[in-house]
Design an enzyme around this catalytic site. Structure first.
Site, PDB file in Angstrom:
ATOM      1  N   CYS A   1      52.784  49.060  57.935  1.00 30.19           N
ATOM      2  CA  CYS A   1      53.950  48.821  57.084  1.00 30.19           C
ATOM      3  C   CYS A   1      53.651  49.239  55.639  1.00 30.19           C
ATOM      4  CB  CYS A   1      54.360  47.353  57.210  1.00 30.19           C
ATOM      5  SG  CYS A   1      55.985  46.963  56.566  1.00 30.19           S
ATOM      6  N   HIS A   2      53.611  48.298  54.697  1.00 30.02           N
ATOM      7  CA  HIS A   2      53.283  48.592  53.302  1.00 30.02           C
ATOM      8  C   HIS A   2      51.774  48.579  53.047  1.00 30.02           C
ATOM      9  CE1 HIS A   2      57.542  47.466  52.880  1.00 30.02           C
ATOM     10  NE2 HIS A   2      57.523  48.132  51.734  1.00 30.02           N
TER      11      HIS A   2
END
Length: 191
Positions: A112-113
């Site tokens: 994800c991030h």
């Protein structure tokens, strides 16, 4: 239940605001395979996860980032979420800890991030990666070769996009930690 990861130790680098399922699901996968997982954080005591934009549960920190050493672990996981990677990417100790896994040729997993930490540590130049869509351009700008796939494996670096991809991501985490060191894993040179 397979114990093929027995004796393997996974460091999970996180602080407040990590996406909860992106920590708990890989942690469970490693533990179900016989390994151990430890939360490493710049915070002491407990950190709080998020369930998307809602506050999640509290988790005990196993090791302070100040006391953590990459040589004590077999691999590193950086969960995503909006806040944890953003805080970690400006923390020099977190960047140094992450870089040490590359220097020691150990597997690194980011979802994800989470790859934002890899960008700030100058570790993605020339590497094949993926992430959540909103981080993909940042990865490209840092010299990474980005593919919009559920999971991308590049010589010990394993990246993934989002919680929907966790099943495939977890399979690769267990596989890569069991394989051990990867000679192709290296610290990239900034462009």
């Amino acid at each position: 239940m397979s114990k093929r990861a027995e004796g393997k130790k996974l460091a999970i680098l996180a602080t407040n605001g990590f996406e909860q399922i992106e920590l708990t699901s890989p942690k469970d996968a490693i533990q179900n395979a016989g390994g151990q997982a430890f939360i490493v954080s710049p915070e002491n005591g407990r950190i709080q996860g998020n369930n998307h934009r809602d506050l999640g549960d509290y988790f005990d920190v196993d090791t302070s980032l100040d006391d953590a050493k990459a040589e004590d672990y077999d691999a590193l996981l950086i969960p995503g979420g909006l806040f944890s990677p953003d805080a970690l990417r400006t923390n020099q100790a977190a960047l140094d800890f992450t870089s040490a896994f590359f220097e020691q040729k150990k597997p690194v997993f980011a979802i994800c991030h989470g790859p934002q930490v890899l960008i700030s540590a100058n570790l993605v130049n020339g590497r094949h990666v993926t992430s959540i869509e909103s981080v993909q351009q940042d990865l490209k700008n840092a010299g990474a070769k980005v593919t919009d796939s559920p999971v991308v494996v590049d010589k010990g670096l394993v990246t993934s996009r989002k919680p929907d991809d966790l099943s495939q991501f977890n399979d690769k985490i267990v596989e890569e930690i069991c394989e051990g060191k990867h000679d192709g894993q290296r610290q990239s040179v900034a462009a």
